[in-house]
Design a protein around this motif. Structure first.
Motif, mmCIF file in Angstrom:
data_model
loop_
_atom_site.group_PDB
_atom_site.id
_atom_site.type_symbol
_atom_site.label_atom_id
_atom_site.label_comp_id
_atom_site.label_asym_id
_atom_site.label_seq_id
_atom_site.Cartn_x
_atom_site.Cartn_y
_atom_site.Cartn_z
ATOM 1 N N MET A 102 0.969 -1.006 -0.034
ATOM 2 C CA MET A 102 0.082 0.110 -0.018
ATOM 3 C C MET A 102 1.040 1.147 -0.214
ATOM 4 O O MET A 102 1.888 1.254 0.714
ATOM 5 N N LYS A 103 0.475 2.282 -0.916
ATOM 6 C CA LYS A 103 1.533 3.499 -1.039
ATOM 7 C C LYS A 103 1.227 4.187 0.351
ATOM 8 O O LYS A 103 0.015 4.202 1.183
ATOM 9 N N LYS A 104 2.143 5.041 0.420
ATOM 10 C CA LYS A 104 1.885 6.112 1.788
ATOM 11 C C LYS A 104 0.663 7.032 1.615
ATOM 12 O O LYS A 104 0.012 7.015 2.868
ATOM 13 N N GLY A 105 0.567 7.399 0.492
ATOM 14 C CA GLY A 105 -0.591 8.500 0.369
ATOM 15 C C GLY A 105 -2.117 7.751 0.742
ATOM 16 O O GLY A 105 -2.781 8.122 1.245
ATOM 17 N N CYS A 106 -2.055 6.398 0.027
ATOM 18 C CA CYS A 106 -3.282 5.598 0.410
ATOM 19 C C CYS A 106 -3.652 5.330 1.833
ATOM 20 O O CYS A 106 -4.593 5.550 2.366
ATOM 21 N N PHE A 107 -2.624 4.970 2.482
ATOM 22 C CA PHE A 107 -2.594 4.725 4.025
ATOM 23 C C PHE A 107 -3.056 5.588 4.805
ATOM 24 O O PHE A 107 -3.796 5.506 5.690
ATOM 25 N N LEU A 108 -2.230 6.940 4.521
ATOM 26 C CA LEU A 108 -2.674 8.153 5.321
ATOM 27 C C LEU A 108 -3.921 8.584 4.894
ATOM 28 O O LEU A 108 -4.862 9.018 5.898
ATOM 29 N N THR A 109 -4.536 8.642 3.889
ATOM 30 C CA THR A 109 -5.784 8.953 3.457
ATOM 31 C C THR A 109 -6.763 8.233 4.180
ATOM 32 O O THR A 109 -7.902 8.555 4.717
ATOM 33 N N ALA A 110 -6.498 6.659 4.120
ATOM 34 C CA ALA A 110 -7.384 5.674 4.777
ATOM 35 C C ALA A 110 -7.433 5.954 6.386
ATOM 36 O O ALA A 110 -8.732 6.088 7.132
ATOM 37 N N LEU A 111 -6.259 6.353 6.993
ATOM 38 C CA LEU A 111 -6.221 6.489 8.428
ATOM 39 C C LEU A 111 -6.641 7.812 8.680
ATOM 40 O O LEU A 111 -7.682 7.662 9.681
ATOM 41 N N LEU A 112 -6.855 8.838 7.954
ATOM 42 C CA LEU A 112 -7.507 10.030 8.244
ATOM 43 C C LEU A 112 -8.914 9.921 8.233
ATOM 44 O O LEU A 112 -9.873 10.379 8.970
ATOM 45 N N LEU A 113 -9.359 9.132 7.084
ATOM 46 C CA LEU A 113 -10.904 9.057 6.898
ATOM 47 C C LEU A 113 -11.382 8.069 8.174
ATOM 48 O O LEU A 113 -12.650 8.476 8.530
ATOM 49 N N PHE A 114 -10.875 7.181 8.548
ATOM 50 C CA PHE A 114 -11.014 6.077 9.596
ATOM 51 C C PHE A 114 -11.042 7.065 11.025
ATOM 52 O O PHE A 114 -12.216 6.977 11.760
ATOM 53 N N THR A 115 -10.314 8.117 11.099
ATOM 54 C CA THR A 115 -10.306 8.862 12.253
ATOM 55 C C THR A 115 -11.537 9.794 12.338
ATOM 56 O O THR A 115 -12.197 9.823 13.250
ATOM 57 N N ILE A 116 -11.516 10.370 11.272
ATOM 58 C CA ILE A 116 -12.880 11.342 10.906
ATOM 59 C C ILE A 116 -13.990 10.430 11.475
ATOM 60 O O ILE A 116 -15.069 11.089 11.917
ATOM 61 N N LEU A 117 -14.405 9.247 10.471
ATOM 62 C CA LEU A 117 -15.515 8.439 10.955
ATOM 63 C C LEU A 117 -15.843 8.291 12.433
ATOM 64 O O LEU A 117 -16.821 8.131 13.048
ATOM 65 N N VAL A 118 -14.712 7.614 13.085
ATOM 66 C CA VAL A 118 -14.763 7.411 14.238
ATOM 67 C C VAL A 118 -15.270 8.717 15.197
ATOM 68 O O VAL A 118 -16.090 8.590 16.023
ATOM 69 N N GLY A 119 -14.639 9.723 14.961
ATOM 70 C CA GLY A 119 -14.856 11.106 15.493
ATOM 71 C C GLY A 119 -16.514 11.154 15.350
ATOM 72 O O GLY A 119 -17.295 11.657 16.205
ATOM 73 N N VAL A 120 -17.170 11.250 14.111
ATOM 74 C CA VAL A 120 -18.289 11.538 13.954
ATOM 75 C C VAL A 120 -19.274 10.337 14.665
ATOM 76 O O VAL A 120 -20.272 10.770 15.203
ATOM 77 N N VAL A 121 -18.936 9.106 14.507
ATOM 78 C CA VAL A 121 -19.599 8.212 15.629
ATOM 79 C C VAL A 121 -19.980 8.549 17.129
ATOM 80 O O VAL A 121 -20.921 8.616 17.591
ATOM 81 N N VAL A 122 -18.538 8.828 17.555
ATOM 82 C CA VAL A 122 -18.590 9.182 18.765
ATOM 83 C C VAL A 122 -19.438 10.351 19.259
ATOM 84 O O VAL A 122 -20.133 10.446 20.159
ATOM 85 N N TYR A 123 -19.475 11.344 18.362
ATOM 86 C CA TYR A 123 -20.043 12.846 18.610
ATOM 87 C C TYR A 123 -21.551 12.428 18.282
ATOM 88 O O TYR A 123 -22.159 12.910 19.314
ATOM 89 N N ILE A 124 -22.143 11.648 17.755
ATOM 90 C CA ILE A 124 -23.671 11.269 17.479
ATOM 91 C C ILE A 124 -24.168 10.448 18.749
ATOM 92 O O ILE A 124 -24.978 10.771 19.171
#
Length: 123
Positions: A1-23
């Protein structure tokens, strides 16, 4: 996996977890009230399926009416107490209809069980 794909996936996962916790933390009551209606509808549907196997009688029809009125009264309760009451009533109803018939004693006992949750009109 490329660095860019990994960082994008990690960023999106973090945002998704934050949204779920907020809700869950701040909008949890909305989810509870929404799910309370759905759970009550599902419970009534399951009870109707079980009551189809019960032999037809006057008490069967009266039992359906009593339980429907219980569900209407239960909608005004807070989520936790409503789910506890719903579980108790469903267990009790399942116990009374396990033999495939409802007689006057079963109906009377279930009616007494349902009125146990009632409060007096006065405060």
């Amino acid at each position: 996996m490329k660095k860019g794909c990994f960082l994008t996936a990690l960023l999106l996962f973090t945002i998704l977890v934050g949204v779920v916790v907020y809700i869950v933390k701040y909008k949890g009551n909305f989810l509870k009230e929404f799910s309370k209606d759905k759970i009550a509808d599902l419970a009534m549907f399951q009870l109707d399926k079980k009551l189809k196997d019960v032999k037809a009688s006057v008490y069967k029809d009266s039992l359906v009416v009593e339980i429907q009125e219980f569900f209407k009264r239960n909608n005004n309760m807070p989520f936790d107490s409503a789910m506890t009451r719903l579980q108790d009533v469903m267990d009790e109803a399942r116990f009374f209809i396990h033999d495939g018939k409802i007689d006057s004693l079963d109906f009377y006992n279930l009616k007494i069980f349902l009125t146990r949750y009632e409060r007096s009109k006065k405060n």
